[in-house]
Write an enzyme that holds these catalytic residues in place. Sequence first.
Site, mmCIF file in Angstrom:
data_model
loop_
_atom_site.group_PDB
_atom_site.id
_atom_site.type_symbol
_atom_site.label_atom_id
_atom_site.label_comp_id
_atom_site.label_asym_id
_atom_site.label_seq_id
_atom_site.Cartn_x
_atom_site.Cartn_y
_atom_site.Cartn_z
ATOM 1 C CD GLN A 175 -1.407 -9.031 4.092
ATOM 2 O OE1 GLN A 175 -1.574 -8.654 5.191
ATOM 3 N NE2 GLN A 175 -2.350 -8.230 3.212
ATOM 4 C CB THR A 233 8.886 9.397 -13.193
ATOM 5 O OG1 THR A 233 9.495 10.051 -15.141
ATOM 6 C CG2 THR A 233 8.498 10.697 -13.180
ATOM 7 C CB CYS A 322 -16.748 -14.204 -7.524
ATOM 8 S SG CYS A 322 -18.554 -14.475 -8.292
HETATM 9 N N1 PLP Z 1 1.260 -10.204 -1.794
HETATM 10 C C1 PLP Z 1 0.281 -10.597 -0.190
HETATM 11 C C2 PLP Z 1 0.372 -11.355 0.687
HETATM 12 C C3 PLP Z 1 -0.917 -9.663 -0.726
HETATM 13 O O1 PLP Z 1 -2.050 -9.396 0.685
HETATM 14 C C4 PLP Z 1 -1.158 -8.843 -1.410
HETATM 15 C C5 PLP Z 1 -2.464 -7.842 -1.605
HETATM 16 O O2 PLP Z 1 -3.042 -7.969 -1.215
HETATM 17 C C6 PLP Z 1 -0.265 -8.717 -2.512
HETATM 18 C C7 PLP Z 1 0.653 -8.799 -2.458
HETATM 19 C C8 PLP Z 1 -0.147 -7.829 -3.392
HETATM 20 O O3 PLP Z 1 -0.758 -5.895 -3.380
HETATM 21 P P1 PLP Z 1 -0.672 -5.147 -3.848
HETATM 22 O O4 PLP Z 1 -2.173 -4.487 -3.603
HETATM 23 O O5 PLP Z 1 0.716 -3.934 -3.620
HETATM 24 O O6 PLP Z 1 -0.190 -4.950 -5.227
#
Ligand code: PLP
Length: 388
Positions: A175, A233, A322
């Site tokens: 993020q 791949t 949930c």
């Molecule tokens: N880490 C954080 C902080 C995320 O916000 C997210 C996805 O929401 C992920 C990891 C996982 O990434 P991905 O959706 O590419 O698997």
Amino acid sequence: MRRIYLDNNATTPMLPQVFEAMRPYFAEKFGNASSIHHHGQETRAAVEDARESVAQLLGCRASEVVFTSGGTEADNLAIAGLVAPGDHVITSSVEHHAVLHACRHLGESGCEVTCVPVDSRGLVDPADVRRALRPTTKLISIMMANNETGVLQPVDEIGKVAAEAGARFHTDAVQAAGKVAIDVNAIGCHALSISGHKMHAPQGVGALYLRKGTRLQPLFYGGRHERSRRAGTENVPGIVALGKAANLAAESLGGSRDPKMAELRDRLEQGILAQVEEVAVNGVGAPRVPNTTNIRFDHIDGEALVIALDLKGLAVSTGAACSSGAIEGSHVLVAMGLRNAQAKGSVRFSLGRQTTAEEIDFALALVPETVARLRELSPTYKRQAVST
Ligand code: PLP
């Protein structure tokens, strides 16, 4: 109906330039990047260009970038790949489930895991990380930016704690990438995860920065792709798109935070605070990425607000999950000290590069009236109105 998308922390739309860059790699330029003929050389060159672009965004060498299927895989690769049974791992209570559940699995497989708390702003105290160290601590995994609140952790300081202890440091920067400048050397991390679809590339591609010389146990066994760090791949169109998105992000960041995005986010946040009573910003007072605001609306259910706003064309989200059939407040907000009802009344607004001032005005016109309507139905809001 007009639809406004303020859920960019869930996923971002692909930028047109990114789509154009990846398009030829679906049909015309289809080679397997491991093939030695022309078709393979063409796609190999594209993959290596993309690796260079990602390396520039992160401030590392191209050889330190491992392409993966996304952020979840990058997190799992770092966490499972850098420890062995008997090792101790430190993480935080506000991590994404990709890290938390990977650490939980380690805990069930012979490792010991310590989860450090956060304060009411959502910040980890590096002193807590230092106190949690043991002689067996091999890995510290603490995120750079939180997906729900946008709070930026003091990763540079945590990197120093890790270095002093001789532990490896992984940070989930999914993020943060594209929203704030990232320099893996300033952070002092051994591993850092990013994901394409959070930065205007498509879903299903990501990367792990892995510091040169860091031994990693792979997750998959197969060919020698990605220097034997990730068999399989390569997803050439996805990787090309991630490279292009990294170029565009680096250009627009220009080494600092994106002021336009921060201005729009602040306008939205201030507008809601000014027009709606009994609200609070989760994570206020902490450094945050410029695109996110997470707002607690007392007396209403966040899910109900998300649905009501969606019916009017505004897409936002809650961090609620949930669990065993019951909706539970986000673990991030509960870790920051919110009661379950407060966490469940919180909604995340997250902007993207495509977000305009006009869209923010649309949201500002819609949110106060929708909250007021839902509060009319809320027994706690009415009770309070009578007693004051
Ligand atoms: N880490 C954080 C902080 C995320 O916000 C997210 C996805 O929401 C992920 C990891 C996982 O990434 P991905 O959706 O590419 O698997």
